[in-house]
Enzyme design. Structure first.
Site, PDB file in Angstrom:
ATOM      1  N   LEU A  85      40.442  44.491  37.673  1.00  0.00           N
ATOM      2  CA  LEU A  85      40.198  43.051  37.574  1.00  0.00           C
ATOM      3  C   LEU A  85      38.931  42.690  38.341  1.00  0.00           C
ATOM      4  CD1 LEU A  85      43.797  41.646  38.278  1.00  0.00           C
ATOM      5  CD2 LEU A  85      42.769  42.207  36.063  1.00  0.00           C
ATOM      6  N   ASP A  86      38.210  41.678  37.847  1.00  0.00           N
ATOM      7  CA  ASP A  86      37.107  41.111  38.608  1.00  0.00           C
ATOM      8  C   ASP A  86      37.618  40.634  39.962  1.00  0.00           C
ATOM      9  OD1 ASP A  86      35.540  41.453  36.361  1.00  0.00           O
ATOM     10  OD2 ASP A  86      35.708  39.372  35.708  1.00  0.00           O
ATOM     11  N   ARG A  87      36.714  40.484  40.897  1.00  0.00           N
ATOM     12  CA  ARG A  87      37.106  40.018  42.232  1.00  0.00           C
ATOM     13  C   ARG A  87      37.921  38.731  42.166  1.00  0.00           C
ATOM     14  NH1 ARG A  87      32.440  37.773  45.935  1.00  0.00           N
ATOM     15  NH2 ARG A  87      32.674  36.148  44.349  1.00  0.00           N
TER      16      ARG A  87
ATOM     17  N   ARG B 128      36.335  36.109  29.632  1.00  0.00           N
ATOM     18  CA  ARG B 128      35.521  34.976  30.090  1.00  0.00           C
ATOM     19  C   ARG B 128      34.432  34.642  29.077  1.00  0.00           C
ATOM     20  NH1 ARG B 128      33.665  37.192  35.734  1.00  0.00           N
ATOM     21  NH2 ARG B 128      32.610  35.165  35.845  1.00  0.00           N
TER      22      ARG B 128
END
Length: 286
Positions: free
Chosen positions: A128-130, A224
């Site tokens: 996952l992205d931060r 996104r």
């Protein structure tokens, strides 16, 4: 860490390693010259004749990480001898980097393994992205990690978006390309790699909607970007949001995108049993 199997038939040891224990030929060849492969606690070569009732044990040693183990809060959703699933909060990196060697998920998982006496390593299967939060699936050794990479995993994300799609469900098919370095961002382009996302509207309001998103492909920033390119960017997204979505995000006091890795469905890499893993977190309600 050890893999164990009790033989129910006769055969060469190699056939059990490839078959019932699902080891790759590469891993088997790597281990066969030491004492990592044992039958009834005695080191054996791969051509050893195994009889019913014999216990096969494979020792999988993992190299020590080059980052520190840390004690910290860790929300465990599922654990067995082979895999670990945890909830990652927004703002936390998955793995240490050159600029940040502590306070990542890897540090806290290493601390948990140390505390519980588990000789395991950090092998993320999902990333996952931060600022994306929710479920992260981890393999406890390289063997299980390789097995998981070959399995179908259905991922479900929940997101709060500005506006929303006109239809209640549909498919976004938009290729994604990488912007020139040093940028880490991506963009939708006919020259990009094929990228497909299924979506379903869960809730609607005048300004926003809650979506369930199922990535069919796994491109960086895919969800996104796909939401943004269709005109309903994810709220709180600083890179791909629109002027209108940023205004609403600021009014809501958001400091990260409202994108949650909500659920995973997959066959267990060892038993084949179907697993349904669910995050305790959520993108919220509208």
């Amino acid at each position: 860490m050890e893999l164990k199997h009790t033989a129910q038939r006769e055969g060469k040891l190699s056939s059990f390693l490839r078959g019932e224990m699902k080891m790759s030929s590469g891993l088997m060849n790597k281990l066969k010259w030491g004492d990592s492969i044992r039958v009834n606690e005695v080191p054996q070569r791969t051509d050893y004749p195994v009889a019913p009732g014999d216990e096969i044990t494979v020792r999988l040693d993992e190299a020590a990480p080059d980052y520190p183990a840390q004690a910290g809060a860790l929300t465990i959703l599922y654990e067995d001898d082979h895999i670990l699933a945890v909830d990652k909060p927004a703002g936390m990196l998955i793995h240490p980097s050159r600029s940040k060697n502590t306070d990542t998920l890897a540090n806290f998982v290493a601390g948990y393994y140390q505390k519980t006496g588990q000789d395991c390593a950090f092998h993320p299967v999902t990333r996952l992205d931060r600022d994306t939060f929710g479920i992260v699936l981890l393999a406890k050794n390289a063997h299980v990690h390789a097995l998981l990479q070959g399995l179908p995993i259905r991922k479900t994300y929940h997101a709060l978006v500005w506006g929303g799609p006109a239809e209640d469900r549909g498919i976004i098919d938009a290729p994604i390309a990488r912007r020139p370095l040093p940028s880490l961002l991506r963009y939708v382009s006919p020259e990009g790699k094929p990228s497909v996302t299924e979506f379903e509207v869960l809730e609607r309001s005048a300004q926003s909607a809650k979506l369930a998103l199922h990535p069919i492909t796994g491109r960086t920033h895919q969800l996104r970007l796909h939401c943004a390119c269709r005109g309903f960017p994810i709220l709180g997204d600083p890179q791909y949001g629109s002027e209108a979505s940023r205004a609403l995000s600021e009014a809501m006091g958001l400091d990260h995108q409202l994108l949650c890795a909500k659920a995973l469905e997959l066959p267990h890499p060892i038993t084949g049993e179907k697993l349904r893993l669910h995050s305790g977190m959520d993108a919220g309600t509208i």
